[in-house]
Design a protein around this motif. Structure first.
Motif, short mmCIF file in Angstrom:
data_model
loop_
_atom_site.label_atom_id
_atom_site.label_comp_id
_atom_site.label_asym_id
_atom_site.label_seq_id
_atom_site.Cartn_x
_atom_site.Cartn_y
_atom_site.Cartn_z
N GLU A 53 50.90 44.81 44.14
CA GLU A 53 51.01 43.38 44.85
C GLU A 53 49.80 44.42 46.14
N TYR A 54 49.60 42.74 46.87
CA TYR A 54 48.86 43.17 48.12
C TYR A 54 48.96 42.06 48.23
N ILE A 55 48.04 42.31 49.78
CA ILE A 55 47.57 40.16 50.09
C ILE A 55 45.92 40.55 50.17
N GLU A 56 45.78 39.49 50.03
CA GLU A 56 44.58 38.58 49.85
C GLU A 56 44.56 36.49 50.59
N ASN A 57 43.84 36.56 51.73
CA ASN A 57 43.78 35.75 52.68
C ASN A 57 45.05 35.33 52.39
N GLY A 58 46.19 36.54 53.10
CA GLY A 58 47.10 35.99 53.35
C GLY A 58 48.48 35.71 53.18
#
Length: 285
Positions: A53-58
């Motif tokens: 899991e990680y943040i991409e484009n918010g």
């Protein structure tokens, strides 16, 4: 008098009928029932653990995010409120009932299993060792004597590094020079790249995608450290959470059987891994 007695009997019969037809509190007011009624589930996540899991484009994306969408299909119409927190705060936050379940890569181990309820496993969590690509002197665990190893605080990978240190000393070596703990693995990777660390203890599942994203920077030591372990998601270990844990585990088992899990592994890790399709009753660590 006869009428009063009849009235009493009818009242008692009616009360018994209500008791028989109405589910008990535990059946109708457990956590899963409240989630359905309220139309919202609150989930704790550490969105700094690519590719899980990680943040991409918010937005929170990754293997766990995709698998969670599949697992939550029976809860259509229920809004997902996903909180992004440091890993070290997830299990204490779960205990404090800040959220209903933790959906992030948490290694199943004996200590956690005593206190928390785990879903069925979602991925292999066996610990590997990340090195710089230009590091010729470290080829096996014994070569880590006198070296500085970094890992994330509060994780099973930290436990694996501590166990390795003890094993090296028991074999007559000097042991690790230092085990340096980080809030997030990205900080450890950065320190390894510039030479502040000699190695990073991290799960093999994470290391493959990292190697692809930064070609030529890192290498993986051929041998793993610690026993075979698995990642799963975590809930409170009580009767209130039991139905929710079952819903998640049933969905994970379904994804394991129908090939969805393998498809998502290929998408996010570039390879597949064998994952048990049932609960682990006796983790190795």
């Amino acid at each position: 008098m006869l009428r009063s007695f009849r009235t009493l009997l009818l009242s008692l019969a009616g009360a018994c009928a209500v008791l028989v037809s109405t589910p008990s509190w535990s059946e109708s007011n457990d956590l899963l029932s409240r989630i359905r009624t309220n139309g919202q589930i609150t989930i704790g996540t550490e969105a700094r653990y690519a590719p899980f899991e990680y943040i991409e484009n918010g937005k929170i994306v990754g293997y766990d995010a995709d698998l969670m969408q599949y697992v939550l299909k029976p809860l259509q119409g229920v809004k997902v409120d996903q909180l992004d927190l440091p890993f070290q705060g997830l299990l204490p936050g779960l205990d404090a009932k800040r959220f209903d379940i933790v959906v992030t890569a948490v290694t199943i181990n004996k200590e956690r299993l005593e206190h928390f309820a785990f879903t069925f496993p979602v991925a292999d969590a066996t610990t590997g060792v990340l090195l710089r690509s230009n590091e010729p002197s470290i080829k096996k665990p014994e070569d880590l004597n006198g070296k500085i190893v970094g890992t994330q605080a509060g994780t099973a990978q930290l436990q694996a590094a501590i166990a390795l240190d003890q094993k090296l000393k028991a074999a007559g070596g000097s042991g690790l020079k230092e085990i340096r703990q980080y809030v997030a693995f990205d900080e450890a990777y950065a320190d390894l790249a510039v030479g502040r660390l000699d190695a990073v203890a991290q799960s093999l599942a994470n290391l493959g995608p990292l190697m692809k994203s930064r070609p030529g920077v890192f290498a993986i030591m051929p041998e793993t450290i610690g026993p075979k372990t698995y990642f799963a998601w975590v809930a409170r270990k009580d009767a209130d959470s039991a139905a929710l844990v079952k819903l998640f585990s049933d969905g994970i088992a379904r994804a394991n059987r129908d090939g969805t899990m393998k498809q998502l592994q290929l998408k996010w890790f570039g390879t597949t891994m064998d994952v048990p399709a049932q609960a682990l009753t006796a983790p190795a660590m």
